[in-house]
Every structure is written in structure tokens, then in C-alpha cells.
Design a protein around this motif. Sequence first.
Motif, mmCIF file in Angstrom:
data_model
loop_
_atom_site.group_PDB
_atom_site.id
_atom_site.type_symbol
_atom_site.label_atom_id
_atom_site.label_comp_id
_atom_site.label_asym_id
_atom_site.label_seq_id
_atom_site.Cartn_x
_atom_site.Cartn_y
_atom_site.Cartn_z
ATOM 1 N N VAL A 70 0.855 -1.185 0.000
ATOM 2 C CA VAL A 70 0.000 0.000 0.000
ATOM 3 C C VAL A 70 0.890 1.233 0.000
ATOM 4 N N ASP A 71 0.482 2.244 -0.780
ATOM 5 C CA ASP A 71 1.181 3.524 -0.808
ATOM 6 C C ASP A 71 0.128 4.625 -0.819
ATOM 7 N N GLY A 72 -0.130 5.186 0.338
ATOM 8 C CA GLY A 72 -1.165 6.213 0.444
ATOM 9 C C GLY A 72 -2.508 5.638 0.059
ATOM 10 N N ASP A 73 -3.159 6.259 -0.949
ATOM 11 C CA ASP A 73 -4.463 5.768 -1.398
ATOM 12 C C ASP A 73 -4.343 4.760 -2.535
ATOM 13 N N VAL A 76 0.992 -0.755 -4.861
ATOM 14 C CA VAL A 76 2.262 -0.888 -5.567
ATOM 15 C C VAL A 76 2.467 -2.351 -5.940
ATOM 16 N N LEU A 77 2.860 -2.580 -7.189
ATOM 17 C CA LEU A 77 3.125 -3.920 -7.702
ATOM 18 C C LEU A 77 4.525 -3.980 -8.287
ATOM 19 N N ILE A 78 5.093 -5.172 -8.310
ATOM 20 C CA ILE A 78 6.404 -5.371 -8.913
ATOM 21 C C ILE A 78 6.322 -6.551 -9.877
ATOM 22 N N GLY A 79 6.895 -6.386 -11.037
ATOM 23 C CA GLY A 79 6.864 -7.417 -12.080
ATOM 24 C C GLY A 79 8.013 -8.391 -11.957
ATOM 25 N N SER A 80 7.967 -9.247 -10.959
ATOM 26 C CA SER A 80 9.075 -10.172 -10.710
ATOM 27 C C SER A 80 9.040 -11.392 -11.622
ATOM 28 N N ASN A 81 7.838 -11.844 -11.978
ATOM 29 C CA ASN A 81 7.676 -13.046 -12.788
ATOM 30 C C ASN A 81 8.462 -14.211 -12.205
ATOM 31 N N LEU A 124 9.545 3.236 -3.265
ATOM 32 C CA LEU A 124 8.530 2.192 -3.150
ATOM 33 C C LEU A 124 9.097 0.807 -2.868
ATOM 34 N N LEU A 125 10.314 0.548 -3.298
ATOM 35 C CA LEU A 125 10.886 -0.793 -3.179
ATOM 36 C C LEU A 125 10.942 -1.320 -1.745
ATOM 37 N N PRO A 126 11.297 -0.518 -0.742
ATOM 38 C CA PRO A 126 11.308 -1.053 0.623
ATOM 39 C C PRO A 126 9.946 -1.605 1.074
ATOM 40 N N LEU A 128 7.661 -2.977 -0.858
ATOM 41 C CA LEU A 128 7.485 -4.255 -1.550
ATOM 42 C C LEU A 128 8.339 -5.348 -0.921
ATOM 43 N N LEU A 129 9.579 -5.012 -0.566
ATOM 44 C CA LEU A 129 10.472 -5.985 0.063
ATOM 45 C C LEU A 129 9.993 -6.373 1.462
ATOM 46 N N ALA A 130 9.306 -5.454 2.132
ATOM 47 C CA ALA A 130 8.745 -5.781 3.443
ATOM 48 C C ALA A 130 7.637 -6.834 3.298
ATOM 49 N N VAL A 131 6.886 -6.768 2.200
ATOM 50 C CA VAL A 131 5.833 -7.753 1.941
ATOM 51 C C VAL A 131 6.451 -9.077 1.504
ATOM 52 N N TRP A 132 7.430 -9.018 0.592
ATOM 53 C CA TRP A 132 8.012 -10.240 0.014
ATOM 54 C C TRP A 132 9.511 -10.029 -0.203
ATOM 55 N N PRO A 133 10.335 -10.351 0.783
ATOM 56 C CA PRO A 133 11.784 -10.141 0.684
ATOM 57 C C PRO A 133 12.432 -10.852 -0.506
ATOM 58 N N ALA A 134 11.805 -11.905 -1.008
ATOM 59 C CA ALA A 134 12.379 -12.668 -2.123
ATOM 60 C C ALA A 134 12.467 -11.862 -3.413
ATOM 61 N N TYR A 135 11.791 -10.712 -3.499
ATOM 62 C CA TYR A 135 11.903 -9.895 -4.709
ATOM 63 C C TYR A 135 13.358 -9.542 -5.008
ATOM 64 N N ALA A 136 14.169 -9.341 -3.980
ATOM 65 C CA ALA A 136 15.592 -9.041 -4.194
ATOM 66 C C ALA A 136 16.289 -10.215 -4.885
ATOM 67 N N ASP A 137 15.980 -11.438 -4.464
ATOM 68 C CA ASP A 137 16.553 -12.631 -5.095
ATOM 69 C C ASP A 137 16.033 -12.799 -6.516
ATOM 70 N N TYR A 138 14.754 -12.520 -6.719
ATOM 71 C CA TYR A 138 14.178 -12.639 -8.054
ATOM 72 C C TYR A 138 14.859 -11.679 -9.027
#
Length: 156
Positions: A70-73, A76-81, A124-126, A128-138
Motif C-alpha cells: 500500500v502507498d497512500g491511497d 504498488v506492484l512489482i513485475g518479478s515473474n 517504493l521498493l522497501p 514491496l520488500l517488506a511484503v516479500w523479501p524474495a523480490y531481491a533474489d528474483y
Amino acid sequence: MTITATVRRLGSTRWFARVGRTTSRLDHRLHKASRGRFSILGRPTLPHLILTTTGRTSGQPREAVLLYAVDGDGWVLIGSNWGQERHPAWSANLLATPEATVTIGGVTTPVTATLADDDERARLLPALLAVWPAYADYAERAGRDLRVFRLAPSAR
């Protein structure tokens, strides 16, 4: 250790990503049928939404179940695939047609997506990483910058 902590820890492994890729369609059906109350892992312990985009080639609605921050109203999504070399189709669809909808807990909201520039991505990245830390590995496995989108509610 909670199921959320266990899933987050396992999320960075290659085998978990392979399993996730193969079960994502089943998870999507279960998530949609239960209006977000259930996923393959049981009750969702991580924030999930259904993103509906317009197919860039077909023009047809395309759905994806994705984790979000969530970011304000907005969201945020990340295209990790799952750490694959190619960007996910939903991200290319948003680049072609930024108008979409998100459904959370059975409530659908029209949104407009914007691709984050470098400064906004860093902000925004922090979350997203708080939700799913594996994004850094992806990102490392994929060998590409993962697209980050901010979805703002729109008045459609």
C-alpha cells in the motif's frame, strides 16, 4: 515461526519459485472463487489482489493474482515473474493500457498505473520488500530491473 515467516523464507528458493509458477493458475481460481479469502496456502497471510488489465494484443481482459504494498491511497506492484528473464505479461499490458482494475476482498476499484521512475522506485521498493523479501533474489536471478508500478484509484 508463523506460516507467513516460513513462506517468506522459502520464497527466495528456486524450487519455491518453480512451484509458484506452476500453481499460480490454480491459486488464481481459488482466490477469485473465494473472493480473496483463500489461496493454495490456506487463508492468505500476505496481501493479494486481482489485477485486471487489457491484453495488449488481444484487447481482452487478463487477470493476475499478485502481492501488493500500500502507498497512500494506491497500491504498488512489482513485475518479478518469479525471477524469470522475461517481464510478466501483465506489466506489458499496463505499459500499453494503464487503465485497469484491482479487486481486493471482492471490492473492485478502477485504477491508473504508472511505471515508477528511478526516484519513485527507490521510495517504493522497501515497502514491496517488506511484503516479500524474495523480490531481491528474483531481481538477481532475472538479471533485469523488475518493473515497479503504482496504481492510483481513478474516477472511471
